[in-house]
Design an enzyme around this catalytic site. Sequence first.
Site, mmCIF file in Angstrom:
data_model
loop_
_atom_site.group_PDB
_atom_site.id
_atom_site.type_symbol
_atom_site.label_atom_id
_atom_site.label_comp_id
_atom_site.label_asym_id
_atom_site.label_seq_id
_atom_site.Cartn_x
_atom_site.Cartn_y
_atom_site.Cartn_z
ATOM 1 N N GLU A 185 23.786 36.346 30.721
ATOM 2 C CA GLU A 185 24.727 35.338 31.227
ATOM 3 C C GLU A 185 25.282 34.422 30.123
ATOM 4 O O GLU A 185 25.190 33.194 30.190
ATOM 5 C CB GLU A 185 24.082 34.537 32.361
ATOM 6 N N GLU A 302 21.535 41.688 38.037
ATOM 7 C CA GLU A 302 20.905 40.650 38.864
ATOM 8 C C GLU A 302 21.745 40.466 40.114
ATOM 9 O O GLU A 302 22.974 40.371 40.031
ATOM 10 C CB GLU A 302 20.832 39.294 38.148
#
Length: 525
Positions: A185, A302
């Site tokens: 991320e 995810e």
Amino acid sequence: MQSLTGKLTVAAMAAIFSLTTVQASAKDARTIAADMNAIAGPMSKAWQDCVGSGHAGLLLRKENQDQMRLVHDETGFKYIRFHGIFTDYTDAYREIDGRPYYNFDRVNQVYREVLKAGFKPMIEVSFMPKDLASTDQTIFYWQGNVSPPKDWAKWSGFITAFVQNLEANFGREEVESWRFEIWNEPNLDGFWVDADQQGYFRLYESTVKAIRGVNPALKVGGPATAGAGWVPEFIAYAEANDLPVDFIATHSYGVAGGFLDEKGQGDNKLVPDRDAVIGDIRKVRGEIEASPRPGLPLYITEWSTSYNPRDPIHDAYLSAPFILNKLKGTEKDAQSMSYWVYSDLFEEPGPPPTPFHGGFGLVNREGIRKSAFFAYKYLNALGSQELRNSDAESWLTREGDNFVGLIWNYTIPDQNESNRPYFTKIHPAAKLAPIELNLSSLEPGSYRLRVYRTGYKANDPYTRYMEWGRPEKLTPEQIAVLQDLTRDAPELDRNVRVGADGSLRRDIPLRTNDVLLVRIEKIAR
């Protein structure tokens, strides 16, 4: 506190099943029909490709190892992904008087445990070793450093040594079956200083050149972004700089507002849209197909109901049909859907504080299977051949002469408040019209029919936990009760006869947010 022994017996459930079937009106039923000879193709396995864990150090603890094996054995997940292979806990990189020293002993221990449990590593190349970091910015209780390297040549040398070590210890052919995802991320400044896109692209370039410099066959990908971000820009950069990309990785969650809650102190609300998560994945698939590199595999590394590690929706029985709704809606677009995570033994905001605290896991800290776990257990029970089926909330499959069907209802709650107050209350399910299951082209003969259910007070330990007043600790007796409640006994188990016409019809009761597994297996003579 309710009685610890008060529960329905299998016989009582069968009686309810029969009574509801008699009372149901056929015209109100939700009809699901399948011809055992109408094969649509192989059953999609994107759901089974990968599952998440916490940080690397957790996998050296026996409790996590036990749960890792349990989850693998009952769901069949193939890869496992986790943060922080380069944190202080593994102590892989040190500098003395400015000179790098490598120690991959604990790194290798982690990967040995992964392989021992039956998984392969989906390596998240993260975070920055402290002695190589350019700033002291960290994230999470276990302090993963999120800065670029202070010396890019030292970073490249370290990654080269890391991959050489893997091949030396696990074999070149074995490591070629693993994957390398670069960072986590980076479009969030909590995970990458200033969320610097060009800085991340430089990290990707340096890292994949080092990995491929050891072995050109190794699989690499990115950008591993939150909220399905940066994909067109990432592909464009790779194309302009002739960089390898074997897969696109990104993340998506089902709640509104932000992308990161490091300490689980916020509160979120489920997005009241059946296409939540699904829409993100379809968008990214479209971006890939419109790019200079169409056809790249899409790995969602995810996803779940919520990115908040203290969100009670993770414990609620609603999570099971939520999972199935998203997997059904993305099976043609994503090649991997890695649920975040397998266990509540997880430490981003610190150690798990109570038995059910809204942790990400499919299994709670005491090893009790949550309702969400059974979505994956039932998926793993499906046959290898998918049957043609027009019903949007089911998979119907064939394995030899046997039928296995997974049927659910996903009803988005009428939720006028955020998740924390809403999902810490008990929400009984509402009765719906029954399922009318009609099968044809079965081989004549005797079959064993079994029906399993997950939903309100069925494989639902969290509702019982709330009935007990949400205790901070469970007694051994309470743990035994919850384990018994989640042993997944069939509510119906009987023999049936299929006549010469090869047809079988059964009505099955259904409630809001129920998940049903129906097995019809030929009895050998």
